[in-house]
Design a protein around this motif. Structure first.
Motif, short mmCIF file in Angstrom:
data_model
loop_
_atom_site.label_atom_id
_atom_site.label_comp_id
_atom_site.label_asym_id
_atom_site.label_seq_id
_atom_site.Cartn_x
_atom_site.Cartn_y
_atom_site.Cartn_z
N CYS B 137 63.83 -2.48 53.32
CA CYS B 137 63.07 -3.71 53.57
C CYS B 137 63.30 -4.68 52.42
O CYS B 137 63.11 -4.32 51.26
CB CYS B 137 61.59 -3.39 53.72
N THR B 242 56.47 -5.87 61.49
CA THR B 242 57.85 -6.16 61.13
C THR B 242 58.27 -7.46 61.83
O THR B 242 57.64 -7.89 62.78
CB THR B 242 58.83 -5.05 61.55
N ILE B 291 59.57 2.38 58.48
CA ILE B 291 59.06 1.39 57.52
C ILE B 291 58.34 2.10 56.36
O ILE B 291 58.42 1.66 55.21
CB ILE B 291 58.08 0.42 58.22
#
Ligand SMILES: Cc1cc2nc3c(=O)[nH]c(=O)nc-3n(C[C@H](O)[C@H](O)[C@H](O)COP(=O)(O)OP(=O)(O)OC[C@H]3O[C@@H](n4cnc5c(N)ncnc54)[C@H](O)[C@@H]3O)c2cc1C
Lengths: 459, 383
Positions: B137, B242, B291
């Motif tokens: 990320c 997201t 994530i």
């Protein structure tokens, strides 16, 4: 896996008998159970128990061995160690999601037999969450599967299982410390009026009398009509105190087994939104079923204690009946055996009113004091639940939203009936009108990684 | 059947929107009655994810959402209780340069429209905010938003409404609604209520109520799916989504993690039921684990869902009826109406009490769905 004619959940007497009957009639059957071996609670590990332990556990346990053998010899597929965590209604049938060896799968079937049996009725007493306090059922499981015998336990509560375990401990040369029985003296008189009918099930009564005689011979003290029970201790259980027929007692012990009967395990039938009714004598919810065990959800059958507590012998009869009925509905030949099974079930039930009246659940545990913990997962007391019910929580689901009771790892199995009872008591409505928790999947906790790896459409 | 004394305003629906509007209308001096078919907070308002989010809202909703956010920060003053409101960041993480570009374009659009609450952060700042986030990320869009306890919030609004004089009747499904001799008459199985004005806050059932008074709104019942895990050690202090994949992720103060985000089960409003579909949730579970790698060890405790009404453009229906001056609607919040509750209630009360349309809710009148008459009969049958 190809679609099955019938899936059965639970490998106790009801599930095994249903599987045997349905496969005899030519159905394709898969039975799922989370345990590694068949038997269910009552016949747990019956296929593996050494002869000595079998003798110890008595002739009824051996009866289970015959059924387990017949099941093993049948055409039914046994998915052992398979935990069913969700069931959905699909086009003319059911899809069961289950976890097996760390992976999830789906299996579909035209019909479903829920044979998930009974749960011990939780017995919320002051101090029941202390280490050292367990249930009689848990003590018995230890004995059946591991051959472990409890150290000197005080058995608190009532019911046939309590006496049976006590007698088994005596037979093993390790009698319990004492039996603290919660049956009010008045129940003996009340139960008498059901005695004539109960005599039709004479076997049960002579068995009960035999157990009592055994305990008396072994010198196990039995305290009757116990009230104001308290499980005392700071870090762990140190003593059980109570009054019995006007006298106060305190028995020092590090181990206690609580038990006041068993109740139908409603998790699956609630998940499937089957209609339930309150059984005033069993003081529990039972799914509404026809005389073949079919619930309000077409194609979904309930056999055994899950349909109302009737014991192992009835469970096997009901399982067989249901298996034959499913086959008949699937277009196989109608079995002439069905009516005789229904008659045998009625005969076997004759003793129930007597037992249910005599061994009614403990009044103290049904109306626990405000400071007694009810929800062990979220540590919620009876007082908090009463307060929430009074402050306008019309049912168990609102109490759950307020206090998180039923949201923890036990998913309401432990606190469910107690919450219904407390809300009913506070609102003046019957338990039946008060209702029960909505049960949501997964039925058992499911690792997130397992769900992430789940590919139901590739099966 | 009893007939009750007339009130100034009849509110249909005891969700957050009905309760908030009833509270503010009573404070504005109206005599208000609220009818709820089940119990207050039984549906979407009591079971939602509790996200108090301005981030990533449709531009049309932003002024209303901003107004509501100001009220959330004063929620204790407004309702007397904190409603479990916790100000925390809402975060939309970028998993690729392409994601970053999408987020940057969004910020530019927001700035051009005069809104500054959404802000782009880089990898370092993201890592500082969310140490447990996956290495791939590279940045995020952030807004200082929050979350609250939905059941508690809706109940608090109901309690305040009662204290302000609103009569709330639960277990009273409105079966018939018509305008007669200058009054609205609502019939339940047990009684008849009359009022000068009526407000439809019936959530997923709002289309049905609207159709009864001749307003046609295409409304689809949907059932957003939610999962909750067993308790985990604290690792996440923001509500996380997201840029491209559906996800809404947060850790509650008690350590459980609540995961949702757009996947839908089956909704059956006629029977008050939703069906959980785990096929839909497998993807959500994968996203959550990607994530937050720590989620590989999470255990799912429970799932749930609730019934919500969704419109074709995913924006609510708020405002006056197309057919009656004295009928109003506030429903169809399309799975993101919890945050909008306080302000929508206040502004609906203003519209009803004064007749003036507050600009924040002006974009949401149902005339935007105007459909030709021949299609209308068809549509009514559907709803
Ligand atoms: C699982 C889930 C997660 C969500 N997560 C979020 C989130 O994180 N953030 C966010 O902002 N939003 C979220 N939402 C959306 C939010 O919950 C809703 O937009 C909002 O609660 C809608 O409120 P409401 O009052 O319009 O509807 P509801 O709360 O559904 O209330 C409508 C009420 O009207 C009653 N009613 C219907 N018909 C009649 C009748 N004929 N007579 C009387 N009463 C009637 C119903 O019984 C119901 O109680 C989520 C929704 C769900 C389902």
């Amino acid at each position: 896996m190809t679609r099955q004619d019938l899936c059965i959940v639970g490998a106790g007497p009801a599930g095994m008998a249903a599987a045997v009957a349905a496969t005899e009639a030519g159905l394709r059957v898969t039975l799922l159970d989370e345990a590694p071996r068949p038997g269910g609670q009552i016949y747990r590990d019956v296929t593996r128990a050494p002869a000595a332990r079998q003798t110890l556990l008595g002739p009824d346990y051996q009866a289970g061995a015959d059924l387990a053998r017949a099941f093993g010899a049948s055409e039914a597929v046994h998915l052992a160690g398979a935990t069913v965590w969700h069931i959905e209604e699909i086009e003319a049938g059911f899809a069961l999601s289950y976890s097996h060896d760390g992976r999830s799968h789906v299996i579909e079937a035209d019909a479903l037999v829920v044979a998930t049996g009974a749960l011990e009725r939780p017995m919320p007493l002051p101090g029941w969450t202390l280490p050292g306090v367990t249930t009689t059922g848990a003590l018995q499981i230890l004995m059946k599967s591991a051959g472990v015998l409890a150290e000197d336990p005080v058995l608190v509560g009532c019911g046939p299982l309590q006496l049976l375990l006590a007698a088994q401990l005596v037979a093993a040369g390790r009698p319990p410390r004492a039996i603290v029985e919660t049956v009010p003296m008045a129940n003996y008189a009340r139960a008498m009026k059901h005695l004539p009918r109960a005599l039709r099930g004479l076997g049960y009564l002579t068995k009960g009398a035999g157990l009592l005689a055994k305990l008396r011979r072994a010198g196990v003290p039995i305290y009757r009509d116990a009230r104001d029970i308290e499980l005392e201790g700071r870090e762990r259980l140190e003593a059980v105190s109570f009054t019995s027929r006007g006298k106060t007692h305190r028995i020092e012990t590090a181990s206690a087994g609580l038990h006041h009967g068993v109740v139908p395990n409603q998790q699956v039938t609630r998940l499937m939104r089957c209609a339930h009714r309150w059984d005033g004598r069993q003081k529990a919810f039972v799914p509404v079923c026809d005389s073949y065990g079919e619930s309000s959800v077409p194609g979904l059958y309930v056999a055994g204690d899950g349909a109302g507590i009737r014991g192992a012998r009835s469970a096997a009869l009901a399982g067989r009946l249901t298996g034959l009925r499913v086959a008949e509905k699937a277009g196989r030949r109608a079995s002439p055996e069905i009516t005789s099974l229904q008659r045998a079930l009625a005969r076997d039930a004759a003793v129930r009113p007597f037992l249910e009246t005599l061994y009614a659940p403990s009044a103290q545990a049904l109306a626990p004091s405000d400071d007694t913990t009810i929800c062990r997962c979220e540590e919620v007391t009876a007082g908090q639940i009463r307060a929430a019910a009074r402050a306008n929580a019309p049912g168990p689901n609102q109490v759950k939203s307020f206090l998180r009771t039923g949201m923890g790892p036990c998913q309401g199995r432990v606190c469910g009936l107690a919450v219904t009872g407390l809300v009913a008591e506070s609102s003046g409505r019957s338990p039946g009108d008060t209702g029960y928790f909505r049960i949501r999947p997964p039925l058992k906790p499911l690792p997130l990684s397992e769900l992430a790896a789940f590919t139901p459409d590739d099966e | 059947m009893t007939t009750n004394p007339a009130s100034d305003l009849l509110v249909i629906g005891g969700g957050l929107h009905g309760c908030a509007a009833a509270l503010f209308a009573a404070k504005a001096g109206l005599r208000v009655t609220l009818l709820e078919k089940d119990s207050v907070a039984r549906h979407a308002s009591g079971v939602n994810a509790g996200g108090v989010r301005r981030l990533w809202r449709d531009l049309a909703e932003v002024p209303l959402s901003e107004r509501s956010m100001r009220m959330w920060h004063r929620i204790s003053d407004i309702t007397g209780e904190d409603c479990g409101f916790q100000p925390v960041p809402q975060v939309k993480v970028a998993e690729s340069e392409a994601d970053m570009a999408v987020l940057a374009a969004r910020v530019a659009r927001m700035h051009a429209a005069g809104f500054s609450h959404e802000r782009l952060i880089d990898r370092a700042e993201l890592r500082a905010l969310l140490p447990a986030v996956a290495a791939h990320c590279i940045g995020a869009l952030v807004s200082e938003d929050g979350f609250a306890q939905p059941f508690q919030t809706t109940r608090v609004f109901a309690r305040q409404a009662r204290a302000a004089g609103v009569r709330i009747h639960e277990g009273q499904p409105v079966r018939r609604l018509r305008h007669e001799a200058g009054l609205w008459r609502a019939e339940t199985d047990e009684a008849t209520w009359t009022a000068g004005r009526v407000l439809n806050c019936a959530g997923a059932w709002g289309g049905e109520i609207a159709a009864r008074i001749g307003d046609d709104v295409p409304l689809e019942p949907v059932a957003p799916l939610m999962l909750v895990t067993q308790r985990m050690r604290p690792f996440c202090t923001a509500v996380v989504g997201t840029a491209q994949r559906p996800l809404s992720f947060k850790q509650m103060p008690n350590g459980t993690v609540v995961i949702g985000g757009g996947r839908l089960g089956r909704a059956d409003p006629a029977r008050n039921r939703t069906d959980i579909n785990f096929r839909e949730m497998t993807q959500t579970a994968r996203t959550a684990r990607e994530i937050f790698p720590i989620m590989a060890g999470a255990v799912i405790q429970r799932s749930w869902s609730g019934i919500e009404g969704r419109t074709p453009d995913r924006l609510p229906v708020i405002g006056r009826s197309a057919r009656h001056d004295t009928a109003f609607h506030a429903f169809g919040f399309s799975t993101h109406g919890f945050q909008l509750g306080p302000a929508t209630g206040a502004l609906m009360a203003e519209l009803i009490a004064t007749g003036r349309m507050p600009p924040e809710i002006a974009p949401f009148t149902l005339t935007r769905f105007a459909i030709p008459d021949e299609a209308r009969t068809q549509n009514r049958r559907v709803s």
